[in-house]
Design a protein around this motif. Structure first.
Motif, PDB file in Angstrom:
ATOM      1  N   ASN A 746       0.816  -1.334   0.079  1.00 41.47           N
ATOM      2  CA  ASN A 746       0.090   0.103  -0.094  1.00 41.47           C
ATOM      3  C   ASN A 746       0.779   1.164  -0.115  1.00 41.47           C
ATOM      4  O   ASN A 746       1.716   1.493   0.886  1.00 41.47           O
ATOM      5  CB  ASN A 746      -0.949   0.020   1.369  1.00 41.47           C
ATOM      6  N   ALA A 747       0.658   2.174  -1.060  1.00 44.22           N
ATOM      7  CA  ALA A 747       1.548   3.260  -1.071  1.00 44.22           C
ATOM      8  C   ALA A 747       0.710   4.503  -1.046  1.00 44.22           C
ATOM      9  O   ALA A 747      -0.065   4.532  -1.798  1.00 44.22           O
ATOM     10  CB  ALA A 747       2.376   3.098  -2.606  1.00 44.22           C
ATOM     11  N   HIS A 748       1.303   5.282  -0.310  1.00 46.24           N
ATOM     12  CA  HIS A 748       0.704   6.772  -0.108  1.00 46.24           C
ATOM     13  C   HIS A 748       1.738   7.581  -1.171  1.00 46.24           C
ATOM     14  O   HIS A 748       2.441   8.241  -0.708  1.00 46.24           O
ATOM     15  CB  HIS A 748       0.670   7.211   1.261  1.00 46.24           C
ATOM     16  N   ARG A 752      -0.305  15.156   0.165  1.00 49.32           N
ATOM     17  CA  ARG A 752      -0.384  16.819   0.292  1.00 49.32           C
ATOM     18  C   ARG A 752      -1.942  17.175   0.985  1.00 49.32           C
ATOM     19  O   ARG A 752      -2.963  16.378   0.950  1.00 49.32           O
ATOM     20  CB  ARG A 752      -0.061  17.463  -0.903  1.00 49.32           C
ATOM     21  N   LYS A 753      -2.056  18.505   1.255  1.00 52.57           N
ATOM     22  CA  LYS A 753      -3.343  18.946   1.817  1.00 52.57           C
ATOM     23  C   LYS A 753      -4.367  18.815   0.730  1.00 52.57           C
ATOM     24  O   LYS A 753      -5.490  18.320   1.255  1.00 52.57           O
ATOM     25  CB  LYS A 753      -3.053  20.445   2.146  1.00 52.57           C
ATOM     26  N   ASN A 754      -4.444  19.081  -0.307  1.00 50.17           N
ATOM     27  CA  ASN A 754      -5.744  19.248  -1.288  1.00 50.17           C
ATOM     28  C   ASN A 754      -5.230  17.976  -2.396  1.00 50.17           C
ATOM     29  O   ASN A 754      -6.062  17.916  -3.271  1.00 50.17           O
ATOM     30  CB  ASN A 754      -5.600  20.702  -2.177  1.00 50.17           C
ATOM     31  N   LEU A 755      -3.884  17.164  -2.511  1.00 48.88           N
ATOM     32  CA  LEU A 755      -3.949  16.242  -3.484  1.00 48.88           C
ATOM     33  C   LEU A 755      -3.271  15.039  -2.659  1.00 48.88           C
ATOM     34  O   LEU A 755      -2.299  14.854  -2.047  1.00 48.88           O
ATOM     35  CB  LEU A 755      -2.955  16.656  -4.431  1.00 48.88           C
ATOM     36  N   LYS A 756      -4.246  13.746  -2.882  1.00 47.43           N
ATOM     37  CA  LYS A 756      -3.646  12.684  -2.297  1.00 47.43           C
ATOM     38  C   LYS A 756      -3.845  11.635  -3.252  1.00 47.43           C
ATOM     39  O   LYS A 756      -4.670  11.626  -4.276  1.00 47.43           O
ATOM     40  CB  LYS A 756      -4.580  12.263  -1.044  1.00 47.43           C
ATOM     41  N   TRP A 757      -2.960  10.740  -3.216  1.00 45.80           N
ATOM     42  CA  TRP A 757      -2.994   9.429  -4.422  1.00 45.80           C
ATOM     43  C   TRP A 757      -2.514   8.118  -3.465  1.00 45.80           C
ATOM     44  O   TRP A 757      -1.240   8.060  -3.086  1.00 45.80           O
ATOM     45  CB  TRP A 757      -2.030   9.767  -5.405  1.00 45.80           C
ATOM     46  N   ASP A 758      -3.487   7.382  -3.216  1.00 42.40           N
ATOM     47  CA  ASP A 758      -3.096   6.096  -2.721  1.00 42.40           C
ATOM     48  C   ASP A 758      -3.165   4.970  -3.605  1.00 42.40           C
ATOM     49  O   ASP A 758      -4.219   4.899  -4.584  1.00 42.40           O
ATOM     50  CB  ASP A 758      -4.121   5.714  -1.465  1.00 42.40           C
ATOM     51  N   LEU A 845      -5.294  -4.889  -8.119  1.00 41.87           N
ATOM     52  CA  LEU A 845      -4.810  -3.400  -8.013  1.00 41.87           C
ATOM     53  C   LEU A 845      -5.941  -2.424  -8.006  1.00 41.87           C
ATOM     54  O   LEU A 845      -6.932  -2.404  -8.310  1.00 41.87           O
ATOM     55  CB  LEU A 845      -4.313  -3.125  -9.483  1.00 41.87           C
ATOM     56  N   ASN A 846      -5.471  -1.358  -7.101  1.00 45.36           N
ATOM     57  CA  ASN A 846      -6.645  -0.552  -6.529  1.00 45.36           C
ATOM     58  C   ASN A 846      -6.000   0.876  -6.476  1.00 45.36           C
ATOM     59  O   ASN A 846      -4.971   0.991  -5.766  1.00 45.36           O
ATOM     60  CB  ASN A 846      -7.146  -0.616  -5.115  1.00 45.36           C
ATOM     61  N   SER A 847      -6.482   1.976  -7.177  1.00 43.81           N
ATOM     62  CA  SER A 847      -5.984   3.276  -7.227  1.00 43.81           C
ATOM     63  C   SER A 847      -6.957   4.512  -6.770  1.00 43.81           C
ATOM     64  O   SER A 847      -7.952   4.204  -7.277  1.00 43.81           O
ATOM     65  CB  SER A 847      -5.290   3.594  -8.496  1.00 43.81           C
TER      66      SER A 847
END
Length: 985
Positions: A746-748, A752-758, A845-847
């Motif tokens: 699992n990768a973060h 960031r405050k307004n942008l996240k991608w997991d 795979l999950n994004s």
């Protein structure tokens, strides 16, 4: 002098202003804008503090400027704010996702994730990524390494095959144990419901915990050989009453059709292939004048809808509650298939005596209406002559075109597929209630000692009927069909255990020890009766086809215990022991002991890694354990001699006459039994590493395992003639092994405050091998079952076929196979094991990408090294005139038949064992979240979803994902477009 006095006076004014005491007030809210009730607000370094009220309001007196205020509440990230003199200080608290994840549910309790010694995976039920998920297992697809979930197709009532690290049984069940809020779900299923998990509303689910290795599952003993899935449902929360609504509307449609000849292609095919035959005119005369796409006639585009509403909060400080109701209306893409479900649930979580007694009261009710479509119509649509019409005004068989022999339906001809759907009413009504009451009491005088009691019940009442009118083309020659059935289930559970926690300061260690007792009772009863409508018996009554009634039950009684011990919170040990007794075995084999041992070393806490900025978590796990199997698919009394009534006058005894009427007494038919039948047992070794890197921006687990099942229950054990009441009997003969590894990450990627991608991914490899099948350890032992075989040294359910020989162009040569044993003959001695349906690798795979209020999710799963037997092509390949035109009717062909050009079918050719590896995009979700505003009394989220948009595969038929690997008459999975909304009031 005056200047000095003036300076001193100014300094005093400054100091006085700084030290002046102020009143601070404000509102504490959560991320959705709801007030957080009972939040703690403290002036850092002092005893000055307050709690928020029902509106989230707080007020503090005597606060100095530049003081730090600490805002905290259980389950939320603590927030520290410096007071700058503002009159209103409002604060928003965010959920502490890490804290919620730190505690995982295990068998009979909870444990900190860092203290777990077994292979455990937890999945939170995230509504923003699930898409259309009418059944609970849909939320797990592709999420957990080593867990494979394959639905039976696109039917709204279809079941699913769930496998954890492959199957460990041959004839017994390979399904995992499923426990919902402490209640064991009966794997024998529920009459009238294709999927037992459809009894749970997915929006009521809080989390899934998957126990995979024996050190985690052995606490469940005889039920745990195939792994355990623990489902925890949502409960009430502290605070004022809140209302949540979750609804969606979706459109489902078929993605594509099986490639068969169109009406024009079929006419050209007849002219091209058979114009030189003497039967050509007769064959040509059978062609119709219509252009019918039979698959288009039986499949449709449907509109579905789902609505759920929940009310939750707390009555006072001691009674959290939650109630929900849901309605689901799914119309299957195969005509007439329907599932309508109504659910309701109530959960109360009161606490008494200063939280020394905590209670959880759960109740879930469900009503489901199912109309099952006749899936044999799919095969009929492939075979039906496309030049014939759907309807025939002159037909006395429901108005449908029908192949005739004289003036009655041709008994061996393809039946009109549309009539098979519309003239078949197969309906069920099911009522189900599951409830439990759990009490956890810690002694006032010894709060480290807990007593836990859980009592529960799973009750259902089902009935149904199937009616095919006497004029239906499918059953006209038999007199129609009319059947009714009923079923009642009553499953009861009682679990009691005591648990003691204690810290040993002198040894810098701690332990908890638990011991308990479990009692489970499973009972089911029912009856069914079936008649012909227009065919009568000798007394003039509708002819009886079948009748039966049953009342069966079994018990499981268990004693269990567990010890958790840790030293310096770095060296961890878990030992469990369970003693199970099952009424399904004779007294001499009734009890079995299942131990397990788990060890873990938190390497990250060692001095050489403690200050590492790269490695944020590193834990080594080792596990060993024994588990059992008593879901043996042989009924509740396989060790006892049982008798059944025979049906029909041919199986009755003429007792005499009453007023000239014969009196018949049905005979009793004995069944096979084995008094020596005993438990299957599975021994598992597991080694794993939990890791986290870069402040857990990248985290996951790696596991390797080996499982060996001995004393396999083999339902097809051949016995000497005359020694029992059947040629075969169930016996404990055989061994089976599974070896594999799992990797999850699992990768973060962006945080960031307004942008996240997991981004999350997992992959699992499993090798399955049957190592023993007979008492004599014969290395060549095998048991053939059609195109499948059980053979020592090969995976279970391998394909057993001839090795096809090809020409220079790579096309299969009809009837030409390799003589594998070199005896000059081609016979069953030349069959060979070739591939199997179980994949070598499963992966997911999950994004999820979040930007401000927008979220975008893609989820998918797939398999590598998976093979299918393409029965659709194999069963429709022959193109000789006697294959296409036989018994006075025409049969269509799949387009692949024109490529192989087999005159007669070659169903045992390995040509039809085809690579079915795939990657499926399960769903694509785009959502927008909004907060509650002054003019908007609710917050929420709107979203759109595309389900099953793409499948990447080399497989030639509709869908490569077929459980069991036999691709024939499979209900296709639809393409679904959905619009939904979540609202929070």
């Amino acid at each position: 002098m005056r200047t000095n006095v003036l300076c001193l006076f100014c300094m005093l004014l400054i100091v006085t202003s700084v030290q002046a005491q102020h009143t601070v007030q404000g509102i504490v809210k959560d991320a959705s804008g709801e007030p957080v009730i009972g939040a703690s607000v403290i002036v850092k370094g002092t005893r000055t503090g307050a709690s928020t009220n029902a509106e989230g309001f707080y007020k503090l007196n005597n606060v100095s400027i530049n003081s730090a205020l600490v805002f905290s509440f259980i389950g939320y990230v603590t927030k520290e704010v410096v007071y700058k003199g503002q009159p209103q200080l409002n604060v928003t608290l965010t959920e502490d996702a890490k804290m919620l994840e730190d505690v995982v549910v295990i068998g009979y309790g909870q444990v900190r994730k860092g203290d777990a010694t077994g292979s455990i995976s937890t999945v939170k039920a995230d509504a923003s990524v699930r898409g259309l998920a009418p059944n609970a297992q849909d939320m797990l697809v592709g999420k957990v390494a080593g867990v494979s979930i394959t639905s039976e197709g696109g039917s709204p009532s279809s079941g699913a095959a769930i496998r954890i690290r492959g199957g460990s049984s041959l004839s017994a069940s390979n399904d995992p144990l499923i426990v919902v809020d402490g209640i064991f779900i009966d794997n024998q299923g529920l009459g009238g419901v294709g999927n037992i998990l459809s009894t749970i509303n997915p929006t009521d689910i809080e989390s899934f915990t998957v126990l995979k290795d024996a050190s985690a599952t052995a606490i469940y003993g005889s039920r745990a050989s195939n792994g355990v899935i623990l489902i925890t449902t949502k409960k009430g929360t502290a605070g004022k009453t809140r209302i949540a609504y979750d609804g969606n509307v979706s459109v489902s449609s078929p993605k594509k059709n099986i490639d068969v000849l169109t009406a024009g292609d079929f006419r050209s095919f007849i002219d091209r292939e058979y114009s030189q035959l003497s039967t050509y005119d007769e064959l040509k005369g059978k062609l119709g004048s219509s252009n019918t796409s039979w698959q288009d006639e039986i499949f449709r585009t449907t509109l579905n809808n789902e609505h759920n509403i929940s009310i939750y909060g707390s009555a006072g400080k001691r009674l959290p509650y939650r109630a929900s109701a849901g309605y689901t209306d799914l119309q299957g893409i195969l005509e007439t298939s329907v599932m309508k479900r109504t659910t309701g649930s109530v959960s109360l979580s009161p606490s008494l005596f200063d939280d020394h007694l905590r209670m959880t009261l759960n109740g879930r009710g469900m009503y489901v209406y199912n109309r099952f479509a006749n899936q044999a119509s799919i095969g009929a649509a492939i075979n039906m002559d496309p030049t014939q019409p759907v309807y025939d005004p002159a037909s006395k068989f429901g108005g449908y075109f029908t192949w005739l022999t004289g003036d009655i339906p041709n008994q061996v001809a393809t039946v009109n597929p549309v009539s098979m759907l519309t003239m078949n009413r197969d309906i069920s009504d099911v009522y189900n209630f599951v409830g439990n009451a759990q009490f956890d009491y810690k002694l006032h005088s010894l709060p480290d000692l807990h007593f836990n009691l859980n009592v529960g019940m799973d009750y259902s009442n089902s009935d149904g009927f199937r009616y095919i009118p006497a004029d239906a083309p499918s059953d006209y020659n038999y007199g129609g069909y009319d059947s009714d059935w009923t079923q009642k289930r009553r499953n009861e559970t009682l679990d009691f255990y005591t648990q003691y926690f204690h810290n040993l300061d002198a040894l810098n260690s701690k332990f908890d020890i638990m011991a308990g007792y479990s009692w489970q009772h499973y009972r089911r009863s029912g009856d069914n009766i079936a008649y012909r409508i227009s065919r009568l018996d000798e007394q003039g009554n509708p002819l009886l086809v079948s009748t039966s009634d049953y009342d069966t039950e079994h018990y499981i009684v268990s004693f269990f215990g567990r010890l958790n011990y840790s030293v310096k919170e770095k060296y961890l040990l878990t030992f469990t022991l369970r003693d199970d007794g099952s009424s399904r075995f004779s007294k001499k084999n009734r009890w079995a002991l299942f131990p397990s041992l788990g060890l873990a070393w938190r390497i990250k806490d060692e001095s050489f890694l403690k200050n590492s900025t790269t490695i944020s978590n590193l834990k080594l796990r080792l596990g060993w354990g024994m588990t059992g199997q008593q879901d043996i698919n042989q009924g509740d009394y396989p060790y006892l001699g049982t008798y059944q009534h025979s049906i029909g006058a041919e199986a009755s005894y003429l007792r005499g006459y009453n007023n000239g009427e014969p009196v018949w007494v049905s005979l009793l038919r004995p069944g096979a039994f084995n008094p020596d039948l005993k438990w299957e047992s599975t021994e598992t070794y597991n080694a794993g590493i939990d890791y986290g890197l870069f402040n857990n921006r990248l985290e996951g687990a790696i596991d390797v395992y080996h499982r060996k099942t001995k004393d396999l229950i083999n339902a097809k054990t051949k016995i000497a003639a005359g020694t029992n009441f059947s040629e075969y009997v169930a016996a404990n003969i055989g061994n089976l092994e599974n070896t594999g590894f799992e990797l999850s990450a699992n990768a973060h990627v962006i945080d960031r405050k307004n942008l996240k991608w997991d981004f999350a991914g997992n992959i699992a490899y499993n090798k399955n091998e049957l190592t023993k099948l007979t008492n004599s350890d014969d290395p060549n032992a095998l048991r053939q079952e059609g195109t499948l075989v059980q053979k020592v040294g090969s995976p279970v359910n391998s394909f057993y076929v001839y090795e096809q020989i090809y020409d220079d162009q790579g096309k299969p040569i009809e009837g030409l196979y390799r003589d594998r044993n070199g005896d000059g003959l081609i016979n069953e001695q030349d069959l060979h094991v070739y591939k199997n349906a179980a994949p070598d690798f499963n992966f997911g795979l999950n994004s999820k990408l979040t930007w401000r209020s927008w979220d975008f999710t893609i989820a998918g799963h797939g398999s590598l090294g998976k093979y299918n037997y393409n029965a659709i092509a194999a069963n429709n390949a022959a193109i000789s005139s006697t294959s296409v035109f036989a018994n006075e009717f025409l049969t269509n062909r799949v387009t692949s038949a024109l490529s192989t050009r087999f005159q007669t079918g070659q169903p045992q050719s390995d040509y039809y064992i085809q690579d079915a590896s795939f990657f499926r995009i399960d769903n694509i979700v785009l959502g927008y979240s909004f907060k509650k505003l002054k003019n908007l009394p609710f917050g929420g989220r709107v979203y759109g979803t595309v389900q099953n948009p793409l499948v990447f595969t080399k497989y030639s038929e509709l869908d490569p994902e077929v459980f069991g690997g036999i691709d024939n008459n499979v209900y296709p999975r639809p393409l679904t477009v959905m619009l939904g909304v979540n609202l929070n009031f």
